[in-house]
Design a protein around this motif. Sequence first.
Motif, PDB file in Angstrom:
ATOM      1  N   ILE A  28     -73.191 -37.522 -63.746  1.00 32.47           N
ATOM      2  CA  ILE A  28     -72.510 -38.766 -63.396  1.00 32.47           C
ATOM      3  C   ILE A  28     -71.793 -39.265 -64.640  1.00 32.47           C
ATOM      4  O   ILE A  28     -72.408 -39.439 -65.684  1.00 32.47           O
ATOM      5  CB  ILE A  28     -73.502 -39.835 -62.897  1.00 32.47           C
ATOM      6  CG1 ILE A  28     -74.213 -39.355 -61.641  1.00 32.47           C
ATOM      7  CG2 ILE A  28     -72.777 -41.156 -62.614  1.00 32.47           C
ATOM      8  CD1 ILE A  28     -75.296 -40.286 -61.140  1.00 32.47           C
ATOM      9  N   SER A  29     -70.514 -39.469 -64.529  1.00 31.67           N
ATOM     10  CA  SER A  29     -69.722 -39.861 -65.688  1.00 31.67           C
ATOM     11  C   SER A  29     -70.249 -41.146 -66.318  1.00 31.67           C
ATOM     12  O   SER A  29     -70.613 -42.094 -65.610  1.00 31.67           O
ATOM     13  CB  SER A  29     -68.266 -40.061 -65.283  1.00 31.67           C
ATOM     14  OG  SER A  29     -67.540 -40.612 -66.357  1.00 31.67           O
ATOM     15  N   GLU A  99     -67.685 -41.653 -59.010  1.00 36.91           N
ATOM     16  CA  GLU A  99     -67.138 -40.461 -59.649  1.00 36.91           C
ATOM     17  C   GLU A  99     -65.869 -40.851 -60.386  1.00 36.91           C
ATOM     18  O   GLU A  99     -65.079 -41.663 -59.880  1.00 36.91           O
ATOM     19  CB  GLU A  99     -66.824 -39.399 -58.602  1.00 36.91           C
ATOM     20  CG  GLU A  99     -66.243 -38.118 -59.178  1.00 36.91           C
ATOM     21  CD  GLU A  99     -65.912 -37.109 -58.099  1.00 36.91           C
ATOM     22  OE1 GLU A  99     -66.367 -35.962 -58.201  1.00 36.91           O
ATOM     23  OE2 GLU A  99     -65.196 -37.468 -57.151  1.00 36.91           O
ATOM     24  N   TYR A 101     -62.299 -40.019 -61.545  1.00 37.57           N
ATOM     25  CA  TYR A 101     -61.220 -39.108 -61.135  1.00 37.57           C
ATOM     26  C   TYR A 101     -59.885 -39.801 -61.316  1.00 37.57           C
ATOM     27  O   TYR A 101     -59.697 -40.928 -60.865  1.00 37.57           O
ATOM     28  CB  TYR A 101     -61.419 -38.704 -59.666  1.00 37.57           C
ATOM     29  CG  TYR A 101     -60.386 -37.746 -59.156  1.00 37.57           C
ATOM     30  CD1 TYR A 101     -59.394 -38.164 -58.262  1.00 37.57           C
ATOM     31  CD2 TYR A 101     -60.380 -36.416 -59.568  1.00 37.57           C
ATOM     32  CE1 TYR A 101     -58.441 -37.281 -57.804  1.00 37.57           C
ATOM     33  CE2 TYR A 101     -59.430 -35.530 -59.116  1.00 37.57           C
ATOM     34  CZ  TYR A 101     -58.459 -35.962 -58.221  1.00 37.57           C
ATOM     35  OH  TYR A 101     -57.518 -35.092 -57.769  1.00 37.57           O
ATOM     36  N   CYS A 105     -62.714 -44.972 -61.178  1.00 44.10           N
ATOM     37  CA  CYS A 105     -64.051 -44.726 -60.647  1.00 44.10           C
ATOM     38  C   CYS A 105     -64.054 -45.113 -59.174  1.00 44.10           C
ATOM     39  O   CYS A 105     -63.547 -46.179 -58.803  1.00 44.10           O
ATOM     40  CB  CYS A 105     -65.099 -45.559 -61.382  1.00 44.10           C
ATOM     41  SG  CYS A 105     -65.392 -45.077 -63.087  1.00 44.10           S
ATOM     42  N   TYR A 109     -70.756 -40.550 -54.117  1.00 42.41           N
ATOM     43  CA  TYR A 109     -72.028 -39.885 -53.813  1.00 42.41           C
ATOM     44  C   TYR A 109     -72.989 -40.887 -53.180  1.00 42.41           C
ATOM     45  O   TYR A 109     -73.053 -42.052 -53.597  1.00 42.41           O
ATOM     46  CB  TYR A 109     -72.642 -39.307 -55.087  1.00 42.41           C
ATOM     47  CG  TYR A 109     -71.725 -38.350 -55.801  1.00 42.41           C
ATOM     48  CD1 TYR A 109     -71.061 -38.729 -56.962  1.00 42.41           C
ATOM     49  CD2 TYR A 109     -71.497 -37.069 -55.303  1.00 42.41           C
ATOM     50  CE1 TYR A 109     -70.209 -37.861 -57.623  1.00 42.41           C
ATOM     51  CE2 TYR A 109     -70.644 -36.196 -55.948  1.00 42.41           C
ATOM     52  CZ  TYR A 109     -70.003 -36.596 -57.107  1.00 42.41           C
ATOM     53  OH  TYR A 109     -69.151 -35.737 -57.748  1.00 42.41           O
TER      54      TYR A 109
END
Length: 120
Positions: A28-29, A99, A101, A105, A109
């Motif tokens: 998880i970032s 997430e 990307y 964010c 999930y």
Amino acid sequence: QVQLVESGGGTAQAGGSLRLSCAASGYISSRCGMGWYSQAPGKERELVSSISRDGATVYEDSVQGRFTISQDNAKNTLYLQMKSLKSEDTAVYYCAAEEYYMEYCGWAYWGQGTQVTVSS
């Protein structure tokens, strides 16, 4: 692949307490956060509380002052301490993780959900 597994749901009387836990595995970032959503029968899933990786918290108005979100980064575990429970807190509670990307964010999930039932 991120996996989230909730535990700690159950039945409590109005005014009582429950603590939910969410064990996370996978990457998880550190730029993004985690949170708890609830979904009551016949209603849409809504955000209850979220926490950033550096600990900043947000609460939905109806739980402010009653619920506390926290995380143990060393254990990759998210918690939701629920106090002064009300019947309207009855719902399935989902752990969620964001997430990172394209510089944003987003909630990506989800756990399987844990039922919380508050009896009056």
